[in-house]
Write a protein that holds these residues in place. Structure first.
Motif, PDB file in Angstrom:
ATOM      1  N   LEU A 201       2.673   4.286  -9.546  1.00 16.64           N
ATOM      2  CA  LEU A 201       2.617   5.702  -9.192  1.00 16.64           C
ATOM      3  C   LEU A 201       2.340   5.896  -7.707  1.00 16.64           C
ATOM      4  CD1 LEU A 201       0.717   7.234 -12.242  1.00 16.64           C
ATOM      5  CD2 LEU A 201       3.177   7.146 -11.823  1.00 16.64           C
ATOM      6  N   ASP A 202       1.503   5.047  -7.125  1.00 15.21           N
ATOM      7  CA  ASP A 202       1.247   5.144  -5.684  1.00 15.21           C
ATOM      8  C   ASP A 202       2.533   4.963  -4.891  1.00 15.21           C
ATOM      9  OD1 ASP A 202      -1.433   5.586  -6.106  1.00 15.21           O
ATOM     10  OD2 ASP A 202      -2.006   3.475  -5.868  1.00 15.21           O
ATOM     11  N   ARG A 203       3.362   4.032  -5.315  1.00 16.28           N
ATOM     12  CA  ARG A 203       4.632   3.798  -4.633  1.00 16.28           C
ATOM     13  C   ARG A 203       5.652   4.884  -4.979  1.00 16.28           C
ATOM     14  NH1 ARG A 203       4.732  -1.658  -2.834  1.00 16.28           N
ATOM     15  NH2 ARG A 203       2.945  -2.853  -3.604  1.00 16.28           N
ATOM     16  N   LEU A 204       5.608   5.369  -6.213  1.00 17.01           N
ATOM     17  CA  LEU A 204       6.561   6.394  -6.648  1.00 17.01           C
ATOM     18  C   LEU A 204       6.398   7.676  -5.846  1.00 17.01           C
ATOM     19  CD1 LEU A 204       8.718   7.333  -8.730  1.00 17.01           C
ATOM     20  CD2 LEU A 204       6.806   8.094 -10.176  1.00 17.01           C
ATOM     21  N   ASP A 205       5.177   8.075  -5.558  1.00 18.07           N
ATOM     22  CA  ASP A 205       4.938   9.317  -4.825  1.00 18.07           C
ATOM     23  C   ASP A 205       5.522   9.292  -3.416  1.00 18.07           C
ATOM     24  OD1 ASP A 205       3.675  10.631  -6.875  1.00 18.07           O
ATOM     25  OD2 ASP A 205       1.681   9.919  -6.344  1.00 18.07           O
ATOM     26  N   GLN A 206       5.818   8.117  -2.912  1.00 26.50           N
ATOM     27  CA  GLN A 206       6.438   8.004  -1.596  1.00 26.50           C
ATOM     28  C   GLN A 206       7.956   8.165  -1.661  1.00 26.50           C
ATOM     29  OE1 GLN A 206       5.208   4.240   0.062  1.00 26.50           O
ATOM     30  NE2 GLN A 206       3.035   4.610  -0.372  1.00 26.50           N
ATOM     31  N   ARG A 207       8.523   8.161  -2.891  1.00 30.51           N
ATOM     32  CA  ARG A 207       9.982   8.188  -3.031  1.00 30.51           C
ATOM     33  C   ARG A 207      10.514   9.455  -3.678  1.00 30.51           C
ATOM     34  NH1 ARG A 207       8.739   2.857  -4.994  1.00 30.51           N
ATOM     35  NH2 ARG A 207       9.108   3.574  -7.132  1.00 30.51           N
ATOM     36  N   VAL A 208       9.705  10.160  -4.442  1.00 29.85           N
ATOM     37  CA  VAL A 208      10.209  11.320  -5.184  1.00 29.85           C
ATOM     38  C   VAL A 208       9.407  12.563  -4.808  1.00 29.85           C
ATOM     39  CG1 VAL A 208      10.951   9.872  -7.116  1.00 29.85           C
ATOM     40  CG2 VAL A 208       8.676  10.904  -7.147  1.00 29.85           C
TER      41      VAL A 208
END
Length: 324
Positions: A201-208
């Protein structure tokens, strides 16, 4: 129909908008036929104007999730089988049985799959805690809790194993040992899976894009646009002429702290023909009370205080057009 994960609204691929001119791309994927812009594969949701192509690139299987983030989550399942083969099997008859190892491994895998399916639930919960009141536990707290519960189950199983006597005295020892032994591994699996989800989720928030309810102005725009579409369905067939001259003004916006939705007062001014006199235009003003949930879905749309007032009247020629 696809679901936009930013606003939870349905959309069709041909309805997606160009990120430059906000016109439907229709069948165009990389080139807008309205403005000629190269979209580079970006497509906007027709409801919330967020990039849906970013979410479409996030589709992956359980195996891909395990390879990228959650390889440690299978350690308890593998560990219980290894412990049975190396430690329990050579000891002969004990409180432990092969069925316990199999049950612990299967239940651990079921927990892993369930948490993988619900991974975006934790993202919504994390953002919701920053916007409105929620009683749900945070992800870090849940991770700590699952680890403590798993540790307690393991300790209880260990104590029961140590105090057990000879096989002929195993009255309550074996079922109690088996219960807590089996439960310990799924809880540890939950801990490791949630750790993997947190990193994902930490990485996802940077992409979406962030969820719609995070920003009040974005949520307000979706709510107002949805309300106007519903009101136009009830325009009594007046057509596009009135739509070009009508006006909508937001008078008040309140965030609902319990659910993150909105309460909006929307003022509508529209021209109507006076009954029995085709040359007279009556301007009607109505204040609408709107209530929505955090995804912009309307829950109430009704006249404020149940009133609709006529505010202005002009003598106009039928062929003359005015603008608001």
């Amino acid at each position: 129909m696809a679901i936009c994960k930013t606003c939870q609204g349905e959309y069709q691929r041909r309805e997606c908008l160009c990120p430059r001119c906000f016109q439907p791309l229709r069948r165009g994927e990389t080139l807008c036929h309205h403005c000629g812009a190269d979209t580079q594969g970006l497509r906007l949701c027709p409801r919330c104007k967020s990039d849906v192509s970013a979410w479409e690139r996030e589709n992956f299987s359980l195996a891909q999730f395990m390879f990228r983030w959650g390889a440690l989550a299978i350690v308890p399942s593998v560990g219980v089988l290894v412990a049975w083969a190396i430690f329990w099997l050579p000891q002969g008859e004990t409180l432990h049985s092969p069925g316990m190892a199999l049950a612990a491994a299967i239940s651990s895998q079921l927990v892993l799959i369930l948490l993988y399916v619900q991974r975006l639930f934790w993202r919504e919960r994390r953002w919701a805690a920053q916007v409105y009141q929620t009683r749900a536990a945070s992800l870090p707290l849940t991770i700590g809790s699952t680890f403590l519960v798993g540790g307690m189950c393991g300790i209880i199983a260990f104590v029961v194993y140590k105090v057990a006597g000879e096989p002929d005295t195993w009255t309550w020892h074996k079922p109690v040992f088996g219960l807590f032994y089996i439960l310990a591994f799924p809880w540890f699996t939950a801990t490791l899976t949630l750790l993997a989800i947190q990193d994902y989720l930490d990485r996802l928030d940077q992409r979406v894009p962030q969820p719609l309810f995070v920003h009040t102005h974005r949520l307000l725009r979706v709510v107002v646009e949805t309300a106007i579409k519903n009101l136009r369905v009830l325009d009594n067939g007046e057509g596009d002429v009135n739509r070009q001259r009508e006006r909508f003004d937001v008078l008040e916006v309140l965030r609902i702290p319990e659910c993150g939705g909105l309460q909006v007062l929307l003022n509508e001014v529209r021209p109507e023909k006076s009954p029995g006199d085709t040359e007279q235009i009556v301007w009607r003003e109505t204040t609408w009370h709107i209530q929505s949930d955090r995804w912009g879905r309307l829950q109430a749309l009704q006249p404020h205080n149940g009133t609709s007032s006529q505010v202005k009247r002009w003598e106009l020629q039928a062929h003359r057009h005015t603008s608001m």
